[in-house]
Design an enzyme around this catalytic site. Structure first.
Site, mmCIF file in Angstrom:
data_model
loop_
_atom_site.group_PDB
_atom_site.id
_atom_site.type_symbol
_atom_site.label_atom_id
_atom_site.label_comp_id
_atom_site.label_asym_id
_atom_site.label_seq_id
_atom_site.Cartn_x
_atom_site.Cartn_y
_atom_site.Cartn_z
ATOM 1 N N GLN A 1 0.850 -1.194 0.000
ATOM 2 C CA GLN A 1 0.000 0.000 0.000
ATOM 3 C C GLN A 1 0.886 1.244 0.000
ATOM 4 O OE1 GLN A 1 -3.652 -0.236 0.429
ATOM 5 N NE2 GLN A 1 -3.462 1.827 -0.315
ATOM 6 N N PHE A 2 1.401 1.629 -1.171
ATOM 7 C CA PHE A 2 2.324 2.778 -1.230
ATOM 8 C C PHE A 2 1.660 4.070 -0.772
ATOM 9 C CE2 PHE A 2 0.281 3.543 -5.254
ATOM 10 C CZ PHE A 2 0.408 4.910 -5.472
ATOM 11 N N THR A 3 0.338 4.150 -0.820
ATOM 12 C CA THR A 3 -0.336 5.390 -0.440
ATOM 13 C C THR A 3 -0.219 5.683 1.052
ATOM 14 O OG1 THR A 3 -2.481 4.282 -0.256
ATOM 15 C CG2 THR A 3 -1.948 5.313 -2.377
#
Length: 153
Positions: free
Chosen positions: A78-80
């Site tokens: 989940q890079f966000t």
């Protein structure tokens, strides 16, 4: 490295309509990898997550870990989680690790979790994923390896 843990009765992740990973009772783990994160960050988080006592015992007290209940996990990149929202209304993700490094550490983290639990499902790095889960409690905890490293110092 940041992780969002959700205590779940079950969770799954789909890519293009197909389930690619799932878990039963245990933890849904969203993992974000920042520039500068290392295998040490992954080890610190994995160790803490597997020992974190957020499951209820026979007295309905959060006294048991996912290992204690013989639970499972689903780990999704989940890079966000690395969003910088300090300026303006459109977040940037400049603090995210490069895709190659983020994927390497994501897979390493999942291996560390897999070594401690009976089943660990995974999402597909970089894919557009649909995540479904039944949050139990709800219990949701945000962890940051930087905070854990400061504690050890």
């Amino acid at each position: 490295m940041k992780a969002v843990l959700q205590r779940v009765t079950r969770a799954s992740v789909k890519v293009e309509g197909n389930i690619v990973g799932s878990c039963g009772e245990g933890l849904m783990i969203l993992l974000g990898v920042a520039t500068g994160d290392s295998e040490e960050d992954a080890r610190i988080l994995a160790e803490k997550i597997c020992k974190l006592r957020i499951f209820c015992d026979e007295n309905d007290k959060m006294n048991l870990s996912v290992k204690d209940i013989d639970g499972e996990a689903l780990v999704v990149s989940q890079f966000t989680l690395m969003a910088n929202y300090r300026h303006g209304n459109r977040p940037d993700f400049l603090e995210s690790a490069s895709p190659d490094e983020a994927n390497r550490l994501y897979e390493y983290f999942a291996q560390l979790i897999s070594a401690q639990l009976k089943h660990v499902g995974m999402g597909v790095f970089g894919a557009n994923m649909e995540v479904e889960l039944i949050n139990d409690g709800p219990v949701t905890i945000v962890m940051d390896s930087e905070v854990l490293k400061k504690k050890k110092a």
